[in-house]
Motif scaffolding. Structure first.
Motif, PDB file in Angstrom:
ATOM      1  N   ALA A  99      49.649  41.363  41.503  1.00  0.00           N
ATOM      2  CA  ALA A  99      48.505  40.443  41.316  1.00  0.00           C
ATOM      3  C   ALA A  99      48.096  40.401  39.837  1.00  0.00           C
ATOM      4  O   ALA A  99      47.796  39.332  39.295  1.00  0.00           O
ATOM      5  N   SER A 100      48.112  41.557  39.169  1.00  0.00           N
ATOM      6  CA  SER A 100      47.723  41.609  37.754  1.00  0.00           C
ATOM      7  C   SER A 100      48.730  40.862  36.891  1.00  0.00           C
ATOM      8  O   SER A 100      48.357  40.194  35.920  1.00  0.00           O
ATOM      9  N   ALA A 101      50.009  40.989  37.234  1.00  0.00           N
ATOM     10  CA  ALA A 101      51.042  40.284  36.467  1.00  0.00           C
ATOM     11  C   ALA A 101      50.882  38.775  36.638  1.00  0.00           C
ATOM     12  O   ALA A 101      50.948  38.014  35.673  1.00  0.00           O
ATOM     13  N   LEU A 102      50.633  38.357  37.870  1.00  0.00           N
ATOM     14  CA  LEU A 102      50.436  36.918  38.133  1.00  0.00           C
ATOM     15  C   LEU A 102      49.296  36.369  37.288  1.00  0.00           C
ATOM     16  O   LEU A 102      49.394  35.306  36.690  1.00  0.00           O
ATOM     17  N   GLU A 103      48.218  37.129  37.255  1.00  0.00           N
ATOM     18  CA  GLU A 103      47.043  36.710  36.494  1.00  0.00           C
ATOM     19  C   GLU A 103      47.374  36.617  35.000  1.00  0.00           C
ATOM     20  O   GLU A 103      47.001  35.666  34.324  1.00  0.00           O
ATOM     21  N   HIS A 104      48.117  37.609  34.512  1.00  0.00           N
ATOM     22  CA  HIS A 104      48.465  37.641  33.091  1.00  0.00           C
ATOM     23  C   HIS A 104      49.280  36.415  32.684  1.00  0.00           C
ATOM     24  O   HIS A 104      49.060  35.839  31.613  1.00  0.00           O
ATOM     25  N   PHE A 105      50.236  36.015  33.531  1.00  0.00           N
ATOM     26  CA  PHE A 105      51.145  34.931  33.146  1.00  0.00           C
ATOM     27  C   PHE A 105      50.639  33.549  33.557  1.00  0.00           C
ATOM     28  O   PHE A 105      51.307  32.557  33.318  1.00  0.00           O
TER      29      PHE A 105
END
Ligand code: GLN
Length: 275
Positions: A99-105
Motif C-alpha cells: 500500500a505504501s509503495a502504491l501511494e509513493h508511485f
C-alpha cells in the motif's frame, strides 16, 4: 446444502480455540469441496454428505496447524500464493508495504525494477509485479525451499518472465539501483511470544533475528544507499516496538525514514526515500 451448513457450524465449534473459527471452517470446507470460499458462501453446492477430507482438515487445525499449510494457499493483496511447511505464510500486516509503495508511485512513473529481499514464497515481489505490469524484479532468499515455492507461484500467476528468483545472502552480489525495494526480514526477538501456531509450525529462520530482533536490519542498513534509485522507495517491515530503533539504523547516508502503520494501527514498516 443442509449437510454443509451444519458441518460448517460444527467445524467452527470444534475450532473455537482459534480467533477466526468460522473463517477457518469456511476456508477448510471450500478446500475440501474444491471451490472458492465466495462460491461456498453465495451458492453452496447441494450435497447430502460432507467430504471426509473436511473433518481430517479440521482435526489438523485443532492441533494448531495454520490454515494456510492445510489448504496449501493464502491470499495476499491481489494474488493467491501457494505455501507449505518450511515457508513463511504471507500476513495481512505485510500489505502495508505494498500500500505504501502504491501511494509513493501514484502520479509519478511506475517502478521499472523491483528488489524483494527475503522473498519467501514470492509474496511481496509477485504482488508488486502484478500491480505494475511493466516492472521486472529480483527476489532473494536464503532458503531453497522458499524459492521453489516462489518460482512455482510466479509461473502459476503468469509472472515468471518478469521475476528472477535467486538464492542469496541478502543483497550480496546484487547490483542496483532499484526503484522499489521490498523487504520483510526475520525481525522477531529471540524470546518474544508469537501468535498461536507460529513458533510451532513456521520456519524459525524466517522469524527470529537475535535478542532485539534487529540483527538483520543491522546487516541490511548499509546496503540501501547503494541499492535505492533516486526517486525510489524502500519499504522494510518491522515489529511494532521497533520503530525508533529501526528508523535510526536505516535512515543513514542521506536516506530519510518514516514509519507506516498496519491495518491494526501498529507501526509495521519503515519507508526510506532520498531526502
Ligand atoms: N509478523 C510475523 C509474526 O509475528 C513475523 C514475520 C517476520 O519476522 N518477518 O508472526
Amino acid at each position: 446444502m443442509k449437510a454443509i451448513s451444519r458441518a460448517l457450524a460444527d467445524g467452527a465449534r470444534l475450532l473455537k480455540a482459534s480467533d477466526t473459527a468460522r473463517l477457518d471452517a469456511e476456508l477448510l470446507m471450500a478446500e475440501a469441496l474444491n471451490i472458492a470460499r465466495d462460491r461456498l458462501l453465495l451458492s453452496p453446492p447441494e450435497r447430502k454428505t460432507v467430504p471426509k477430507r473436511f473433518w481430517a482438515m479440521v482435526e489438523r487445525r485443532q492441533a494448531g496447524e495454520p490454515v494456510a499449510y492445510i489448504t496449501g494457499r493464502r491470499a495476499f493483496w491481489n494474488i493467491e500464493l501457494h505455501v507449505g511447511p518450511g515457508v513463511l505464510i504471507p500476513r495481512p500486516d505485510s500489505e502495508v508495504l505494498i500500500a505504501s509503495a502504491l501511494e509513493h508511485f501514484e502520479g509519478i512513473a511506475a517502478p521499472g525494477c523491483i528488489l524483494d529481499l527475503g522473498t519467501g514464497p514470492g509474496t511481496l515481489l509477485l504482488a508488486a509485479l502484478d500491480l505494475w505490469p511493466k516492472a521486472d524484479g529480483i527476489g532473494i532468499d536464503s532458503s531453497r525451499r522458499a524459492l521453489s515455492y516462489a518460482a512455482a507461484n510466479a509461473r502459476r500467476l503468469g509472472l515468471d518472465s518478469r521475476a528472477d528468483f535467486r538464492l542469496g545472502d541478502w543483497a550480496e552480489g546484487v547490483d542496483g539501483p532499484f526503484d522499489l525495494i521490498l523487504c520483510n526480514p526475520p525481525y522477531v526477538a529471540t524470546d518474544a511470544e508469537l501468535g498461536p501456531g507460529v513458533a510451532e509450525f513456521e520456519p524459525p529462520e524466517a522469524l527470529f533475528a537475535g535478542p532485539e530482533g534487529l540483527d538483520n536490519l543491522r546487516r541490511l542498513a548499509p546496503e540501501f544507499p547503494r541499492l535505492l534509485a533516486k526517486g525510489g522507495i524502500a519499504a522494510v517491515e518491522i515489529g511494532p516496538d521497533q520503530a525508533a530503533g529501526a528508523a535510526d539504523l536505516l535512515a543513514i547516508d542521506g536516506l530519510s525514514g518514516r514509519v507506516a502503520q498496519d491495518l491494526a494501527g501498529r507501526p509495521r514498516a519503515i519507508l526510506l526515500t532520498w531526502v
